[in-house]
Design an enzyme around this catalytic site. Structure first.
Site, PDB file in Angstrom:
ATOM      1  N   LYS A 175     -65.455  21.686   2.907  1.00  0.00           N
ATOM      2  CA  LYS A 175     -66.743  21.693   3.480  1.00  0.00           C
ATOM      3  C   LYS A 175     -67.155  22.925   3.882  1.00  0.00           C
ATOM      4  CE  LYS A 175     -66.441  18.390   1.802  1.00  0.00           C
ATOM      5  NZ  LYS A 175     -65.418  17.340   1.366  1.00  0.00           N
ATOM      6  N   GLY A 191     -40.998  12.487  11.256  1.00  0.00           N
ATOM      7  CA  GLY A 191     -40.440  11.239  11.658  1.00  0.00           C
ATOM      8  C   GLY A 191     -39.958  10.337  10.768  1.00  0.00           C
ATOM      9  N   GLY A 227     -59.814  16.563 -14.302  1.00  0.00           N
ATOM     10  CA  GLY A 227     -60.518  15.505 -13.558  1.00  0.00           C
ATOM     11  C   GLY A 227     -61.708  16.117 -13.111  1.00  0.00           C
ATOM     12  N   ILE A 277     -62.744  15.673  -5.945  1.00  0.00           N
ATOM     13  CA  ILE A 277     -62.196  17.384  -5.669  1.00  0.00           C
ATOM     14  C   ILE A 277     -62.752  18.108  -6.947  1.00  0.00           C
ATOM     15  CG2 ILE A 277     -60.068  18.504  -5.512  1.00  0.00           C
ATOM     16  CD1 ILE A 277     -58.677  16.349  -4.154  1.00  0.00           C
ATOM     17  N   SER A 307     -56.805  17.928 -10.334  1.00  0.00           N
ATOM     18  CA  SER A 307     -57.287  16.995  -9.465  1.00  0.00           C
ATOM     19  C   SER A 307     -57.668  15.678 -10.047  1.00  0.00           C
ATOM     20  CB  SER A 307     -58.585  17.556  -8.912  1.00  0.00           C
ATOM     21  OG  SER A 307     -59.392  17.909  -9.712  1.00  0.00           O
ATOM     22  N   ARG A 347     -54.503  10.987  -6.184  1.00  0.00           N
ATOM     23  CA  ARG A 347     -53.503  11.528  -5.158  1.00  0.00           C
ATOM     24  C   ARG A 347     -52.537   9.977  -4.856  1.00  0.00           C
ATOM     25  NH1 ARG A 347     -54.299  15.698  -1.819  1.00  0.00           N
ATOM     26  NH2 ARG A 347     -53.358  14.905  -0.106  1.00  0.00           N
ATOM     27  N   ASP A 371     -54.537   6.666   3.731  1.00  0.00           N
ATOM     28  CA  ASP A 371     -54.374   6.989   2.301  1.00  0.00           C
ATOM     29  C   ASP A 371     -52.858   6.409   1.877  1.00  0.00           C
ATOM     30  OD1 ASP A 371     -56.344   8.507   2.354  1.00  0.00           O
ATOM     31  OD2 ASP A 371     -55.325  10.319   1.620  1.00  0.00           O
ATOM     32  N   ALA A 376     -61.220   9.709   4.776  1.00  0.00           N
ATOM     33  CA  ALA A 376     -60.860  10.159   6.045  1.00  0.00           C
ATOM     34  C   ALA A 376     -61.554   9.001   7.118  1.00  0.00           C
ATOM     35  CB  ALA A 376     -61.443  11.482   6.567  1.00  0.00           C
ATOM     36  N   HIS A 426     -92.287  11.873   9.977  1.00  0.00           N
ATOM     37  CA  HIS A 426     -92.789  12.592   8.985  1.00  0.00           C
ATOM     38  C   HIS A 426     -92.965  14.270   9.408  1.00  0.00           C
ATOM     39  CE1 HIS A 426     -95.428  13.681   5.533  1.00  0.00           C
ATOM     40  NE2 HIS A 426     -96.294  14.412   6.427  1.00  0.00           N
TER      41      HIS A 426
END
Ligand code: FAD
Ligand code: NAI
Length: 475
Positions: A58, A122, A190, A194, A279, A282, A322, A330, A454
């Protein structure tokens, strides 16, 4: 020594960091583990979204839009810019500053909410004492334990079979955000979210952009009328879009990439470009998590299997964002994170999957919530539609941006709003009214009877609602 927590969150993207904050707010002793590294090797929480996704894309969209306006549209306002120059280094550095501000913001929020943050990878060690042990491998090694674990490890870009990302000639979303020199020619495989956003950025900055899409048309998931308008506008802007393409080979040379493909008619064709963005979607990311050690179930796509409430097959283990089913957005990850934290605390967390908005930050912006006409037809549901063009909106004329429209779809009998589809200026902001309306099960008549300021773009929303009953006032 093992450090004990009530909740351990693995992954500090928008799903994980928000889940951790909410859990801590609810009085649970919470840790969040994230392995993202900044260029100095330090922590950079915020995940894909903050580091190489929503936020930097962005920032680049905004800068490139300023550049395009200064070069092509300021003159319409009587403003003449002399020798227009692009300082790409500075433009990219500004984007990096915006990212860092967001990383720092999350570190601050963890401190404020008393979330213990661990920087490292982790991985599940074993089930123990009615909970789980999780190793953290970072600058130091730690072992954490918790009865409740939230997995929010996100996603990674899908590569074309046999064509690895080198982030130099073959770019994922990561490399696409930091091309050091505007390429003369840029290929994009694609035409999804993206492809359109990053293709727009580099086209505005001067690249000749060709997009190769496998499907027969643009934006299959959007309402057909929006997709049709988008195709018209993007083509006029200079994006070269080719559909029905089947890529057969990609060859990388020192300074170029050659894509060989069959076009929609099956004829062999080639595209030679300086750089190629791939792209094509994912894939869920669980590398390094060691799900096998505790028997955490994944599906054939590699996504963690969850029910409607984000429960996995293991007691006390949840997964969000995801890395599970559903749209890779997000705000969807965040909603799931809040809901799971609340469920752990014994509350009734809830996510309304029918009112998750989609936004594509191209120019014009595209945004929608709810059902498309095609989906309603397939479901056999009777509906009415109302559409209002920005061309007839005073604020849009004053802005000098009259592309597109707002479209309402409402139930034929009850008038309940079933979908709202917008292509036009600030669609990303306008869609919120539709989300609120649908969340409260409003009818199109409700929106039509609400006073809208307005002159504002939101009057187009009101007029589209009026159009459902064929009584627009300004058209
Ligand atoms: P992620 O953001 O991917 O975060 C996961 C985190 O977990 C990462 O930091 C990862 O390094 C870490 N991790 C993974 N495994 C481990 C482990 N074993 N141990 C420790 N840490 C681990 N969505 C929108 O809604 N709006 C947009 O405008 C938008 N723009 C986008 C633009 C681009 C270019 C891309 C690529 C995506 C965009 N998205 C957008 C999608 C959005 O980024 C994702 O939906 C969102 O980031 C998912 O959040 P998450 O928390 O599930 O995962
Ligand atoms: P996408 O799913 O939006 O689009 C992928 C496109 O690639 C599709 O049109 C597909 O038909 C096409 N494709 C697949 N294989 C192909 C092939 N071999 N050859 C040619 N075309 C092929 O995926 P994208 O753009 O990679 O983005 C991933 C996800 O990231 C999005 O689905 C979205 O969830 C998220 N995102 C969201 C944004 C936002 O909310 N504004 C911005 C950017 C990404």
């Amino acid at each position: 020594m093992t450090q004990a927590f009530d909740v351990v969150v693995v992954g500090g993207g928008p799903g994980g960091y928000i889940a951790a904050i909410r859990a801590a707010q609810l009085g649970l002793k919470t840790a969040c583990i994230d392995d993202w590294k900044n260029e100095k090797g330090g922590p950079a929480p915020g995940g894909t979204c903050t580091n190489i996704g929503c936020i930097p894309s962005k920032a680049l969209l905004q800068s490139s839009e300023h550049f395009e306006h200064a070069g092509h549209h300021f003159a319409d306002h009587g403003i003449h810019v002399g020798d227009l120059k692009l300082d790409l280094k500075k433009l990219l550095a500004r984007k990096d500053t915006v990212v860092k501000q967001n990383n720092d913001g999350i570190v601050y929020l963890f401190k404020k909410n008393k979330v213990a943050f661990f920087h490292g990878k982790g991985s599940f060690l074993k089930a123990a004492d009615g909970g789980y042990e999780i190793a953290v491998a970072g600058a130091t090694s730690e072992t954490l334990s918790a009865r409740q674990v939230i997995v929010a490890t996100g996603s990674s870009p899908r590569q074309l079979p046999g064509v690895a990302f080198d982030e130099d000639r073959i770019l994922s979303n990561d490399g696409a955000l930091r091309i050091a020199q505007v390429p003369k020619t840029l290929g994009v495989v694609g035409s999804g979210v993206i492809g359109l956003e990053m293709g727009s950025v580099w086209r505005r900055l001067g690249a000749e952009v060709t997009v190769l899409e496998a499907l027969p048309g643009l934006l299959g998931m959007a309402d057909e009328s929006v997709a049709k308008e988008a195709l018209k506008v993007f083509t006029k802007q200079g994006l070269k879009l080719q559909f029905g393409v089947k890529i057969t080979d990609v060859k990388v040379a020192k300074k170029s990439v050659t894509v060989t493909y069959n076009d929609a008619k099956g004829a062999a064709a080639t595209l030679e470009v300086e750089r190629l963005i791939v792209s094509i979607g994912r894939v869920p990311h669980t590398a390094g998590l060691n799900p096998e050690s505790v028997g955490l179930k994944l599906d054939e796509r590699g996504a963690i299997v969850v029910d409607d409430e984000c429960r996995t097959n293991l007691p006390g283990v949840w997964a969000i964002g995801d890395v599970v089913r559903g749209p890779m957005l997000a705000h969807k990850a965040e909603e799931e994170g809040v809901a799971v934290a609340e469920r752990i605390a014994g509350q009734h967390g809830h996510v309304d999957f029918n009112t998750i908005p989609w936004v594509i930050y191209t120019s014009p912006e595209i945004a929608w919530v709810g059902q498309t006409e095609a989906q309603l037809k397939a479901a056999g549901r009777a509906y009415r539609t109302g559409q209002f063009p920005f061309m007839a909106n005073g604020r849009a004329r004053a802005l000098g941006d009259t592309t597109g429209f707002v479209k309402f779809i409402a139930d034929a009998k009850t008038d309940e709003i079933l979908g709202v589809h917008i292509i036009g200026p600030f669609a990303s902001e306008l869609i919120s009214e539709a989300v609120v309306a649908m969340s409260f099960k409003a009818s199109s008549e409700d929106i039509a009877r609400i006073c809208h300021a307005h002159p504002s773009l939101s009057e187009a929303t009101k007029e589209a609602a009026l159009a459902v009953d064929k009584r627009t006032l300004n058209l």
